[in-house]
Design a protein around this motif. Structure first.
Motif, PDB file in Angstrom:
ATOM      1  N   ILE A 130       1.003  -1.196   0.009  1.00  0.00           N
ATOM      2  CA  ILE A 130      -0.004  -0.006  -0.283  1.00  0.00           C
ATOM      3  C   ILE A 130       0.769   1.388   0.147  1.00  0.00           C
ATOM      4  N   GLY A 185       0.522   5.801  -0.297  1.00  0.00           N
ATOM      5  CA  GLY A 185      -0.279   6.937  -0.333  1.00  0.00           C
ATOM      6  C   GLY A 185       0.619   7.878  -1.191  1.00  0.00           C
ATOM      7  N   SER A 187       5.185  10.096   1.048  1.00  0.00           N
ATOM      8  CA  SER A 187       6.166  11.033   1.862  1.00  0.00           C
ATOM      9  C   SER A 187       6.677  10.409   3.232  1.00  0.00           C
ATOM     10  N   ASN A 188       6.359   9.191   3.364  1.00  0.00           N
ATOM     11  CA  ASN A 188       7.318   8.365   4.628  1.00  0.00           C
ATOM     12  C   ASN A 188       7.850   6.938   4.189  1.00  0.00           C
ATOM     13  N   GLU A 227       8.913   3.952   6.206  1.00  0.00           N
ATOM     14  CA  GLU A 227       9.008   2.666   5.818  1.00  0.00           C
ATOM     15  C   GLU A 227      10.174   2.355   4.738  1.00  0.00           C
TER      16      GLU A 227
HETATM   17  C1  LIG Z   1       8.701  17.307   4.525  1.00  0.00           C
HETATM   18  C2  LIG Z   1       8.009  16.454   5.347  1.00  0.00           C
HETATM   19  C3  LIG Z   1       7.318  16.656   6.501  1.00  0.00           C
HETATM   20  C4  LIG Z   1       6.610  15.933   7.507  1.00  0.00           C
HETATM   21  N1  LIG Z   1       6.183  16.131   8.611  1.00  0.00           N
HETATM   22  C5  LIG Z   1       5.515  15.447   9.547  1.00  0.00           C
HETATM   23  C6  LIG Z   1       5.144  15.879  10.653  1.00  0.00           C
HETATM   24  O1  LIG Z   1       5.344  16.730  10.976  1.00  0.00           O
HETATM   25  N2  LIG Z   1       4.527  14.972  11.261  1.00  0.00           N
HETATM   26  C7  LIG Z   1       4.357  13.582  11.235  1.00  0.00           C
HETATM   27  O2  LIG Z   1       3.820  12.813  11.865  1.00  0.00           O
HETATM   28  N3  LIG Z   1       4.717  13.078   9.817  1.00  0.00           N
HETATM   29  C8  LIG Z   1       5.432  13.910   8.924  1.00  0.00           C
HETATM   30  N4  LIG Z   1       6.091  13.407   7.895  1.00  0.00           N
HETATM   31  C9  LIG Z   1       5.802  12.294   7.346  1.00  0.00           C
HETATM   32  C10 LIG Z   1       4.691  11.982   6.252  1.00  0.00           C
HETATM   33  O3  LIG Z   1       3.966  13.145   6.065  1.00  0.00           O
HETATM   34  C11 LIG Z   1       3.484  11.148   7.230  1.00  0.00           C
HETATM   35  O4  LIG Z   1       3.968  10.188   7.482  1.00  0.00           O
HETATM   36  C12 LIG Z   1       2.171  10.863   6.205  1.00  0.00           C
HETATM   37  O5  LIG Z   1       1.258  10.340   6.852  1.00  0.00           O
HETATM   38  C13 LIG Z   1       2.584   9.773   5.163  1.00  0.00           C
HETATM   39  O6  LIG Z   1       1.634   9.874   4.148  1.00  0.00           O
HETATM   40  P1  LIG Z   1       1.658   9.218   2.773  1.00  0.00           P
HETATM   41  O7  LIG Z   1       0.197   9.458   1.906  1.00  0.00           O
HETATM   42  O8  LIG Z   1       2.831   9.986   2.009  1.00  0.00           O
HETATM   43  O9  LIG Z   1       2.150   7.810   2.941  1.00  0.00           O
HETATM   44  P2  LIG Z   1       3.234   6.886   2.305  1.00  0.00           P
HETATM   45  O10 LIG Z   1       4.519   7.675   2.608  1.00  0.00           O
HETATM   46  O11 LIG Z   1       2.740   6.481   0.984  1.00  0.00           O
HETATM   47  O12 LIG Z   1       2.966   5.628   3.194  1.00  0.00           O
HETATM   48  C14 LIG Z   1       3.459   5.723   4.508  1.00  0.00           C
HETATM   49  C15 LIG Z   1       2.892   4.314   5.219  1.00  0.00           C
HETATM   50  O13 LIG Z   1       1.653   4.246   5.229  1.00  0.00           O
HETATM   51  C16 LIG Z   1       1.161   3.179   4.606  1.00  0.00           C
HETATM   52  N5  LIG Z   1      -0.291   3.654   3.856  1.00  0.00           N
HETATM   53  C17 LIG Z   1      -0.314   4.515   2.984  1.00  0.00           C
HETATM   54  N6  LIG Z   1      -1.529   4.647   2.849  1.00  0.00           N
HETATM   55  C18 LIG Z   1      -2.434   3.823   3.503  1.00  0.00           C
HETATM   56  C19 LIG Z   1      -3.871   3.470   3.433  1.00  0.00           C
HETATM   57  N7  LIG Z   1      -4.730   4.173   2.675  1.00  0.00           N
HETATM   58  N8  LIG Z   1      -4.049   2.295   4.285  1.00  0.00           N
HETATM   59  C20 LIG Z   1      -3.128   1.962   4.960  1.00  0.00           C
HETATM   60  N9  LIG Z   1      -1.567   2.125   5.073  1.00  0.00           N
HETATM   61  C21 LIG Z   1      -1.527   3.058   4.308  1.00  0.00           C
HETATM   62  C22 LIG Z   1       1.974   2.789   3.631  1.00  0.00           C
HETATM   63  O14 LIG Z   1       1.878   1.339   3.573  1.00  0.00           O
HETATM   64  C23 LIG Z   1       3.325   3.061   4.602  1.00  0.00           C
HETATM   65  O15 LIG Z   1       3.460   2.048   5.383  1.00  0.00           O
HETATM   66  C24 LIG Z   1       6.680  14.446   6.981  1.00  0.00           C
HETATM   67  C25 LIG Z   1       7.238  14.105   5.676  1.00  0.00           C
HETATM   68  C26 LIG Z   1       7.765  15.067   4.725  1.00  0.00           C
HETATM   69  C27 LIG Z   1       8.416  14.719   3.294  1.00  0.00           C
END
Ligand SMILES: Cc1cc2nc3c(=O)[nH]c(=O)nc-3n(C[C@H](O)[C@H](O)[C@H](O)COP(=O)(O)OP(=O)(O)OC[C@H]3O[C@@H](n4cnc5c(N)ncnc54)[C@H](O)[C@@H]3O)c2cc1C
Length: 361
Positions: free
Chosen positions: A61, A63, A66-67, A357
């Protein structure tokens, strides 16, 4: 691709071959085959081709990326929720209950709700990623965690092949952690039920975190109004300014980052005392289960702030952010992260834990 009844209605789901996987670290990554869910109703999820794709543990999975660190650049099977509507379920003079689908950008939801004058999400402005990923690590910033606002999470149980509603208590939200993370691979989050407030909280606007008191004072000077008059949208905009002053802009291209790369370690009170004796300036914060030490401070003491090794490095503005300047592979990036961990381990005997991850298989 599923046939549609009308050319204006998107298919409930789509298949893509050799699809680029966007990620804020800007590492090269592609999915051999990807399922995109434009709808997340049981009827769609129970379709045999969708259900069997989701049931396969090899389906990963993603999204907004960003993580994640794509150590491996080719991923065979993926799914992404693209459904991105949100709506109000009920509203009264005190509170608003709303529902947001997993594919919606969290920052978009923060801004839309703040613009309507609702309180609760504004401190989470400018965090990249989707609503669906946010419960995963219980995203948080400036003392607010998403879990504080969650009523329930609807998720597809990949073990059982059915939609389940998990009430907040069942989600097990903790610091950057949740049931979805501990039971990784089991849940595909579909939509999240949130409760926001129509009125400001007692301590409005919150200023306890570094940089916020100054930013609120600057707003007051500019607007000529008392801080209590600040709208949630003005607060979200202020958070955006504070964050962009020290974090890379995830909407821009390079340098890429995944935000904070390591968790802030939590040590026992005894260990914290010994560390404070040895390092008198060490910042320490009591939290549940021990004493939290900012990982960025440890990296800075290891003399790595602003350190660059070719295409990768540590941000000059924020030592907890590892950056990719272009041209690196995921492996190079992870080797560099390992180097940072080694330096901190040697100096403090503290093990830093990687937050994003890492896609290695
Ligand atoms: C510049 C920057 C600043 C940030 N600041 C913060 C902050 O202040 N606080 C904070 O907590 N995080 C922060 N983050 C981390 C990030 O934004 C979060 O972890 C965010 O929730 C990741 O979302 P994504 O959609 O990009 O997930 P992805 O990176 O695509 O996935 C992350 C994880 O979530 C899982 N996932 C994604 N979608 C789903 C779904 N629908 N169901 C089940 N699992 C799923 C994936 O399998 C993976 O394990 C930051 C990142 C960046 C790049």
């Amino acid at each position: 691709m599923k046939a549609t009844d009308s050319s204006r209605t998107p298919a409930a789901w789509e298949w893509h071959n050799d699809m680029p996987l966007e990620n804020t670290l800007r590492l090269p990554a592609r999915a051999s085959r990807a399922l995109i869910l434009n709808r997340v109703d049981p009827e769609t999820l129970e379709q045999p081709e969708v259900a069997s794709w989701l049931a396969d543990p090899a389906t990963r999975i993603f999204g907004g990326g960003s993580n994640v660190v794509f150590v491996r650049s080719q991923v065979e099977r993926t799914v992404r929720v693209a459904a991105s509507r949100w709506w109000v379920e009920s509203e009264d003079a005190d509170q608003v209950d709303l529902v947001a689908e997993a594919g919606l950008g969290l920052d978009a939801l923060v801004r839309e709700t703040a613009a309507r004058g609702w309180f609760g999400l504004e401190a989470l402005a400018e965090i990249p990623g989707t609503v669906g990923a946010a419960p995963m690590q219980n995203v948080g910033a400036y003392g607010v965690e998403l879990g504080d606002r969650v009523r329930w999470v609807d998720a597809w149980d990949r073990h059982e092949g059915a939609v389940r509603r998990l009430e907040r208590d069942a989600c097990d939200f903790r610091y950057r952690d949740s049931r979805f993370k501990t039971e990784s691979g089991r849940w595909l989050i579909l939509r999240v039920g949130l409760r926001l407030s129509a009125k400001p909280p007692a301590d409005w606007p919150p200023t306890a975190y570094p940089g916020l008191a100054e930013a609120v004072a600057a707003w007051q000077d500019k607007e000529g109004r008392p801080p209590a008059a600040m709208s949630p949208l003005a607060y979200a905009q202020m958070i955006t300014r504070v964050r962009l002053a020290k974090l890379p802009d995830w909407r821009a291209g390079l340098p890429g980052s995944a935000g904070s790369f390591f968790h802030n370690p939590v040590v026992s009170t005894l260990r914290a005392q010994a560390l404070a004796d040895r390092w008198p300036g060490m910042p320490q914060f009591p939290v549940e289960g021990g004493i939290k030490i900012p990982a960025g401070w440890l990296i800075e003491q290891a003399d790595l702030r602003g350190y660059r090794d070719g295409a990768v490095g540590v941000s000059e503005r924020h030592a907890l952010v590892l950056q990719h300047y272009g041209g690196a592979t995921g492996e190079t990036f992870l080797r560099f992260a390992e180097y940072v961990r080694d330096r901190v381990r040697t100096l403090f005997d503290i093990e830093l834990i990687v937050e994003p991850e890492c896609v290695t298989d």
